[in-house]
Design a protein around this motif. Sequence first.
Motif, PDB file in Angstrom:
ATOM      1  N   ASP A  71       0.682  -1.250  -0.053  1.00 39.73           N
ATOM      2  CA  ASP A  71      -0.015  -0.004   0.060  1.00 39.73           C
ATOM      3  C   ASP A  71       0.823   0.989  -0.108  1.00 39.73           C
ATOM      4  O   ASP A  71       1.493   1.475   0.875  1.00 39.73           O
ATOM      5  CB  ASP A  71      -0.890   0.060   1.120  1.00 39.73           C
ATOM      6  CG  ASP A  71      -1.893   1.115   1.234  1.00 39.73           C
ATOM      7  OD1 ASP A  71      -1.937   1.822   0.170  1.00 39.73           O
ATOM      8  OD2 ASP A  71      -2.481   1.457   2.236  1.00 39.73           O
ATOM      9  N   LYS A  72       0.787   2.022  -0.894  1.00 41.85           N
ATOM     10  CA  LYS A  72       1.609   3.230  -1.250  1.00 41.85           C
ATOM     11  C   LYS A  72       1.106   4.421  -0.917  1.00 41.85           C
ATOM     12  O   LYS A  72       1.913   5.628  -0.559  1.00 41.85           O
ATOM     13  CB  LYS A  72       2.132   3.368  -2.627  1.00 41.85           C
ATOM     14  CG  LYS A  72       3.020   2.147  -3.123  1.00 41.85           C
ATOM     15  CD  LYS A  72       4.175   2.011  -2.596  1.00 41.85           C
ATOM     16  CE  LYS A  72       5.122   0.786  -2.973  1.00 41.85           C
ATOM     17  NZ  LYS A  72       5.904   0.211  -1.873  1.00 41.85           N
ATOM     18  N   TYR A  73      -0.124   4.324  -0.525  1.00 40.79           N
ATOM     19  CA  TYR A  73      -0.842   5.596  -0.002  1.00 40.79           C
ATOM     20  C   TYR A  73      -0.360   6.083   1.427  1.00 40.79           C
ATOM     21  O   TYR A  73      -0.039   5.211   2.454  1.00 40.79           O
ATOM     22  CB  TYR A  73      -2.452   5.337   0.286  1.00 40.79           C
ATOM     23  CG  TYR A  73      -3.311   6.486   0.431  1.00 40.79           C
ATOM     24  CD1 TYR A  73      -3.274   7.685  -0.329  1.00 40.79           C
ATOM     25  CD2 TYR A  73      -3.808   6.492   1.559  1.00 40.79           C
ATOM     26  CE1 TYR A  73      -4.067   8.760  -0.152  1.00 40.79           C
ATOM     27  CE2 TYR A  73      -4.782   7.771   1.926  1.00 40.79           C
ATOM     28  CZ  TYR A  73      -4.664   8.703   0.979  1.00 40.79           C
ATOM     29  OH  TYR A  73      -5.414   9.912   1.185  1.00 40.79           O
ATOM     30  N   THR A  74       0.075   7.279   1.791  1.00 45.31           N
ATOM     31  CA  THR A  74       0.478   7.786   2.992  1.00 45.31           C
ATOM     32  C   THR A  74      -0.294   8.413   3.816  1.00 45.31           C
ATOM     33  O   THR A  74       0.049   8.673   4.757  1.00 45.31           O
ATOM     34  CB  THR A  74       1.935   8.701   2.529  1.00 45.31           C
ATOM     35  OG1 THR A  74       1.171   9.677   1.744  1.00 45.31           O
ATOM     36  CG2 THR A  74       2.817   8.073   1.904  1.00 45.31           C
ATOM     37  N   ASN A 126      -4.108  10.405   4.914  1.00 42.96           N
ATOM     38  CA  ASN A 126      -4.583  12.072   4.843  1.00 42.96           C
ATOM     39  C   ASN A 126      -5.230  12.570   6.044  1.00 42.96           C
ATOM     40  O   ASN A 126      -5.814  13.499   6.033  1.00 42.96           O
ATOM     41  CB  ASN A 126      -5.664  12.041   3.656  1.00 42.96           C
ATOM     42  CG  ASN A 126      -6.975  11.270   4.144  1.00 42.96           C
ATOM     43  OD1 ASN A 126      -6.933  10.641   5.308  1.00 42.96           O
ATOM     44  ND2 ASN A 126      -8.183  11.295   3.351  1.00 42.96           N
ATOM     45  N   SER A 157      -0.864   9.101   8.715  1.00 39.72           N
ATOM     46  CA  SER A 157      -1.256   7.681   8.241  1.00 39.72           C
ATOM     47  C   SER A 157      -1.915   6.813   9.524  1.00 39.72           C
ATOM     48  O   SER A 157      -1.695   5.517   9.559  1.00 39.72           O
ATOM     49  CB  SER A 157      -0.003   6.882   7.854  1.00 39.72           C
ATOM     50  OG  SER A 157       1.019   6.830   8.870  1.00 39.72           O
ATOM     51  N   ALA A 182      -9.852   8.631   2.157  1.00 39.30           N
ATOM     52  CA  ALA A 182      -8.750   7.842   2.073  1.00 39.30           C
ATOM     53  C   ALA A 182      -8.786   6.791   0.905  1.00 39.30           C
ATOM     54  O   ALA A 182      -7.960   6.553   0.121  1.00 39.30           O
ATOM     55  CB  ALA A 182      -8.144   7.412   3.370  1.00 39.30           C
ATOM     56  N   LEU A 183     -10.101   6.294   1.128  1.00 38.15           N
ATOM     57  CA  LEU A 183     -10.310   5.113   0.010  1.00 38.15           C
ATOM     58  C   LEU A 183     -10.610   5.670  -1.301  1.00 38.15           C
ATOM     59  O   LEU A 183      -9.976   5.426  -2.461  1.00 38.15           O
ATOM     60  CB  LEU A 183     -11.393   4.379   0.488  1.00 38.15           C
ATOM     61  CG  LEU A 183     -11.854   2.964  -0.249  1.00 38.15           C
ATOM     62  CD1 LEU A 183     -10.832   1.935   0.084  1.00 38.15           C
ATOM     63  CD2 LEU A 183     -13.116   2.479   0.188  1.00 38.15           C
ATOM     64  N   ARG A 211      -7.322   6.736  -3.044  1.00 43.88           N
ATOM     65  CA  ARG A 211      -6.723   5.699  -3.777  1.00 43.88           C
ATOM     66  C   ARG A 211      -7.471   5.410  -5.033  1.00 43.88           C
ATOM     67  O   ARG A 211      -6.719   5.199  -6.160  1.00 43.88           O
ATOM     68  CB  ARG A 211      -6.703   4.459  -2.974  1.00 43.88           C
ATOM     69  CG  ARG A 211      -5.721   4.707  -1.766  1.00 43.88           C
ATOM     70  CD  ARG A 211      -5.544   3.336  -1.045  1.00 43.88           C
ATOM     71  NE  ARG A 211      -4.913   3.053   0.147  1.00 43.88           N
ATOM     72  CZ  ARG A 211      -5.200   3.482   1.099  1.00 43.88           C
ATOM     73  NH1 ARG A 211      -6.779   3.943   1.439  1.00 43.88           N
ATOM     74  NH2 ARG A 211      -4.802   3.311   2.345  1.00 43.88           N
ATOM     75  N   ASN A 223      -9.521   7.342  -6.875  1.00 47.57           N
ATOM     76  CA  ASN A 223      -9.883   8.303  -7.579  1.00 47.57           C
ATOM     77  C   ASN A 223     -11.151   8.415  -8.188  1.00 47.57           C
ATOM     78  O   ASN A 223     -11.698   8.886  -9.418  1.00 47.57           O
ATOM     79  CB  ASN A 223      -8.795   8.399  -8.914  1.00 47.57           C
ATOM     80  CG  ASN A 223      -8.524   9.876  -9.650  1.00 47.57           C
ATOM     81  OD1 ASN A 223      -8.971  10.701  -8.681  1.00 47.57           O
ATOM     82  ND2 ASN A 223      -7.975   9.935 -10.599  1.00 47.57           N
ATOM     83  N   LEU A 256      -9.252  -2.767  -3.329  1.00 49.75           N
ATOM     84  CA  LEU A 256      -9.183  -1.661  -2.373  1.00 49.75           C
ATOM     85  C   LEU A 256     -10.201  -2.329  -1.377  1.00 49.75           C
ATOM     86  O   LEU A 256      -9.893  -1.793  -0.094  1.00 49.75           O
ATOM     87  CB  LEU A 256      -9.701  -0.414  -3.029  1.00 49.75           C
ATOM     88  CG  LEU A 256      -8.781   0.463  -3.851  1.00 49.75           C
ATOM     89  CD1 LEU A 256      -9.499   1.575  -4.512  1.00 49.75           C
ATOM     90  CD2 LEU A 256      -7.717   0.828  -2.757  1.00 49.75           C
ATOM     91  N   GLU A 266      -9.094  -2.062   2.529  1.00 47.45           N
ATOM     92  CA  GLU A 266     -10.042  -1.495   3.547  1.00 47.45           C
ATOM     93  C   GLU A 266     -10.373  -2.340   4.773  1.00 47.45           C
ATOM     94  O   GLU A 266     -10.076  -1.946   5.747  1.00 47.45           O
ATOM     95  CB  GLU A 266     -11.378  -1.171   2.927  1.00 47.45           C
ATOM     96  CG  GLU A 266     -12.363  -0.285   3.870  1.00 47.45           C
ATOM     97  CD  GLU A 266     -11.855   1.026   4.552  1.00 47.45           C
ATOM     98  OE1 GLU A 266     -11.033   1.701   3.704  1.00 47.45           O
ATOM     99  OE2 GLU A 266     -12.564   1.451   5.349  1.00 47.45           O
TER     100      GLU A 266
END
Lengths: 223, 223
Positions: free
Chosen positions: A163-166, A168, A174, A184-185, A188, A190, A202, A206
């Motif tokens: 998971d590269k999302y850092t 929000n 994080s 946040a979902l 990722r 978009n 995804l 979650e």
Amino acid sequence: MYYGGIEAGGTKFVCAVSDEHQQIIARTKFATTTPNETIIKINTFFSEYSVVRMAVGAFGPIGINPDSQDYGYVKETPKKGWQHFNFLGELKKIFHIPIVWTTDVNVATYGEYKMGAATNKSSALYLTVGTGIGGGLIYKNNVFQNWNHPEMGHIMVSPMHKDKYTGNCPYHKSCLEGMASGPALEARANQKALAIPKDDPLWNLEAFYLAQAAMTYTLLLLS
Amino acid sequence: MYYGGIEAGGTKFVCAVSDEHQQIIARTKFATTTPNETIIKINTFFSEYSVVRMAVGAFGPIGINPDSQDYGYVKETPKKGWQHFNFLGELKKIFHIPIVWTTDVNVATYGEYKMGAATNKSSALYLTVGTGIGGGLIYKNNVFQNWNHPEMGHIMVSPMHKDKYTGNCPYHKSCLEGMASGPALEARANQKALAIPKDDPLWNLEAFYLAQAAMTYTLLLLS
């Protein structure tokens, strides 16, 4: 005998009146604007009913420790105009009846405990995932409340592999909320959460974060 | 009037007798071997004193929910011979007095609350870091205990940037205990914790994990 209830959300307010059999006899809903406008709308709605008790569940963080100076206040919130607003104090100026006040998630938890999924249980944990993540706990038939109120959404989590999302969260980046809230979902994907296909990986991601949080809650609060 | 206390550790047992002013008048210590040998040593020590009440703090996990079938038992533990041992039941066969029983960390927490660092506080959290990591909570002047007892050491943590260690917990690998217990620290240092220099960056890493855990405990248990 009538009772008043207010769900004070960051986006909308819901006000309702029930009779003594917990039947709702009137209800209204309006967008959350400024505190002053909101208080006027609350007053207008309830003025038609002689309610004898009132309960408020409010978006937080709020002061719910009666021994604390910020009791009754909305605390640091991104919601414009609501910071340091003496919400309970303003309500008490209008309604000269007993008013109980706690967080929106504590109210929802207590509702599930009294009349919902946790009826006849002495413990229950309620978690809501939306714009933010929040939770409440029933411990030995009472709302768990130590110094003020739990912040279940802001615990740190171990990130999912790949998971590269850092994150929000404006405070912790994080934390659970930063990694697994609706926004946040959607960041990722978009796209809106409702538009994400059911078989999109995804949802597994979650579930990974929510399961991890459930494990932490179980180890600390329910075990 | 004499009172008996037992600290039942995985490595050693400590037994003590106090008078009614909480002054310890006798104490003994012996290595933890088999349950049978241990019970005999406990009996031998206390047989010289007519204690009227007894309290036991035991290494876990143990059953401390009186409504549960495993109440009084040592549960799944790596400690040979102690799995599913009816510890409290065996003590009650010998001593026909009221015996209270909980985890070693709950006893330590309660001790700090009654006579130590948390005297005159209504809430307190106690955390111990050694071979494992465990904790206890005082909530509104009582030991917090939901279904059984918290497992504070086994929450998942967000790993420190650049920490390549993958954890040594036999159950969760990289939970708090797996990343920050004494053996986890020593595995990274390849030496005993006491021999690690004070300015070694490993202490900063240890602080990172313990601070993160303290944040989680604060958000869920103390807020």
